[in-house]
Scaffold this active site. Structure first.
Site, short mmCIF file in Angstrom:
data_model
loop_
_atom_site.label_atom_id
_atom_site.label_comp_id
_atom_site.label_asym_id
_atom_site.label_seq_id
_atom_site.Cartn_x
_atom_site.Cartn_y
_atom_site.Cartn_z
N GLY A 46 0.83 -1.19 0.00
CA GLY A 46 0.00 0.00 0.00
C GLY A 46 0.87 1.24 0.00
CD GLN A 51 3.20 5.80 2.72
OE1 GLN A 51 2.21 5.28 2.20
NE2 GLN A 51 4.14 5.10 3.33
CB CYS A 90 4.93 2.32 7.54
SG CYS A 90 4.42 3.82 6.67
CG LEU A 91 6.39 1.38 1.49
CD1 LEU A 91 5.77 1.80 0.16
CD2 LEU A 91 7.50 0.37 1.29
CG HIS A 132 -0.89 1.29 7.13
ND1 HIS A 132 -0.08 0.92 8.17
CD2 HIS A 132 -0.12 2.09 6.35
CE1 HIS A 132 1.12 1.48 8.02
NE2 HIS A 132 1.11 2.19 6.91
CD GLU A 133 -1.03 2.58 2.56
OE1 GLU A 133 -0.63 3.77 2.49
OE2 GLU A 133 -0.29 1.66 2.94
CG HIS A 136 -0.01 6.95 5.38
ND1 HIS A 136 1.07 7.52 6.03
CD2 HIS A 136 0.28 5.64 5.24
CE1 HIS A 136 1.98 6.59 6.25
NE2 HIS A 136 1.52 5.43 5.80
#
Length: 171
Positions: A46, A51, A90-91, A132-133, A136
């Site tokens: 994701g 991000q 997480c990225l 999660h996304e 953000h």
């Protein structure tokens, strides 16, 4: 398509509520394509626009597994129920993992890249990734929800254990 740079924490764009998308044009389509390419190149499931440094309510979830990527523009949570705790990463937080509790079943309403609305129900890991996304897009970081941090070694052991159990079931 372009692979974009992943914004790493700390960065203020990761902690602000993103702007609603109002233009559904070629620029949005390119952003979605570039975000997907960036997520795949970074081995993610994701990614959200902040991000990659973009202040817009745009996110993608792609679990692979032969299904199409889920593109979410201006997503809204319509229903959530149940609870499940699992490890997330997480990225924007490389090497950071932790247990996070999230609803196990959700229903969202979001827009496609052309502006049309759709509804989607998801459970388990898919629901977790979507939430999660979506967090953000509201400037909420998964680290604020971690109940227990997990080391890379612990995560590797969990993955190996799950793979062994899955292999045993298939025999």
């Amino acid at each position: 398509m372009t692979i974009l740079n992943i914004v790493k924490h700390p960065n203020e764009i990761l902690e602000k509520k993103c702007l609603t998308v109002t233009k559904f044009d070629k620029k949005l389509a390119v952003l979605l394509d570039d975000m997907h390419e960036t997520m795949i190149a970074n081995d993610g499931v994701g990614i959200a626009a902040p991000q990659v440094g973009v202040d817009q309510r745009v996110a993608i979830v792609d679990l692979g597994e032969g299904q199409d990527p889920i593109e979410m523009v201006n997503p809204e949570l319509a229903l959530f129920e149940g609870a499940d705790t699992d490890v997330e990463g997480c990225l924007s937080f490389p090497g950071t993992f932790g247990e996070v509790e999230r609803p196990d079943h959700i229903k969202i309403k979001a827009q496609e890249r052309d502006g049309s609305w759709y509804e989607l129900e998801a459970e388990g890991y898919e629901a977790r990734a979507i939430l999660h996304e979506m967090d953000h897009l509201d400037g909420i970081l998964f680290t604020s929800k971690i109940s227990k941090y997990v080391t890379q070694e612990e995560l590797d052991a969990m993955i190996a254990e799950a793979a062994a159990a899955e292999e045993e079931e298939s025999v």
